[in-house]
Design a protein around this motif. Structure first.
Motif, PDB file in Angstrom:
ATOM      1  N   PHE A   1     -21.778  -4.013   3.830  1.00 23.83           N
ATOM      2  CA  PHE A   1     -20.501  -3.760   3.193  1.00 23.83           C
ATOM      3  C   PHE A   1     -20.472  -4.496   1.862  1.00 23.83           C
TER       4      PHE A   1
ATOM      5  N   ALA B   1     -14.324  -5.245   0.297  1.00 19.87           N
ATOM      6  CA  ALA B   1     -13.704  -5.823   1.490  1.00 19.87           C
ATOM      7  C   ALA B   1     -12.503  -6.690   1.115  1.00 19.87           C
TER       8      ALA B   1
ATOM      9  N   GLN C   1      -9.660  -4.444   0.239  1.00 15.24           N
ATOM     10  CA  GLN C   1      -9.064  -3.855   1.438  1.00 15.24           C
ATOM     11  C   GLN C   1      -8.207  -4.884   2.171  1.00 15.24           C
TER      12      GLN C   1
ATOM     13  N   GLU D   1     -10.854  -4.159  11.377  1.00 12.82           N
ATOM     14  CA  GLU D   1     -10.771  -2.699  11.447  1.00 12.82           C
ATOM     15  C   GLU D   1     -10.643  -2.088  10.056  1.00 12.82           C
ATOM     16  N   ARG D   2      -9.816  -2.673   9.218  1.00 16.95           N
ATOM     17  CA  ARG D   2      -9.631  -2.139   7.858  1.00 16.95           C
ATOM     18  C   ARG D   2     -10.885  -2.300   7.016  1.00 16.95           C
TER      19      ARG D   2
ATOM     20  N   HIS E   1     -13.844  -2.330   8.227  1.00 22.23           N
ATOM     21  CA  HIS E   1     -14.901  -1.599   8.924  1.00 22.23           C
ATOM     22  C   HIS E   1     -16.101  -2.492   9.226  1.00 22.23           C
ATOM     23  N   ILE E   2     -15.797  -3.714   9.661  1.00 20.61           N
ATOM     24  CA  ILE E   2     -16.842  -4.645  10.078  1.00 20.61           C
ATOM     25  C   ILE E   2     -16.376  -5.354  11.346  1.00 20.61           C
TER      26      ILE E   2
END
Length: 139
Positions: free
Chosen positions: A7, A12, A15, A35-36, A38-39
């Motif tokens: 990522f 990140a 986000q 979750e937001r 994506h890790i």
């Protein structure tokens, strides 16, 4: 040797900023952040240290973006009155353009942390001071 990151840390942080900006620090869980972003939560902690460190990075990112964008407007050509009008309009519209009208992340942070965390207070006051200095320079 650890596995390579899958990522982009800058993305990140952006986000995470959106999550904190919309919900505030206290109402945001590490699971929501993971979750937001994506890790996995473990990857999030490994990359950023923890929820608070990620919040600090997100707030710093917002403050830097705000100072740059307002500064660019205040340094743009044109009569001072028109430049001031554009800058003030931008400051209001940028914070209320999303459907949830979440306001200014810096102000929200000051409200949530202002009485209990001097570091956040100092960071927000720095933003206000830098913004004021840019307005003074134009005027």
């Amino acid at each position: 040797m650890g596995r390579p990151k899958k990522f982009d840390p800058v993305v990140a942080v952006d986000q995470a900023m959106e999550v904190f900006w919309g919900q505030g620090y206290g109402a945001t869980t590490p699971q929501q952040l993971a979750e937001r972003l994506h890790i996995g939560k473990g990857s999030m902690y490994h990359a950023f240290g923890g929820k608070r460190q990620l919040y600090d990075l997100a707030l710093r990112r917002y403050l830097d973006m705000r100072v740059q964008s307002v500064g660019a407007i205040l340094e743009s050509p044109g009569p001072a009155k028109e430049v001031l009008r554009r800058a003030l309009r931008y400051m209001v519209e940028a914070d209320f353009e999303s459907p949830d009208r979440r306001g200014c992340f810096a102000t929200n942070s000051a409200v949530e942390f202002g009485r209990i965390d001097q570091e956040v207070t100092d960071r927000v006051l720095e933003l206000f001071g830098r913004t004021e200095a840019a307005f003074r320079a134009l005027i």
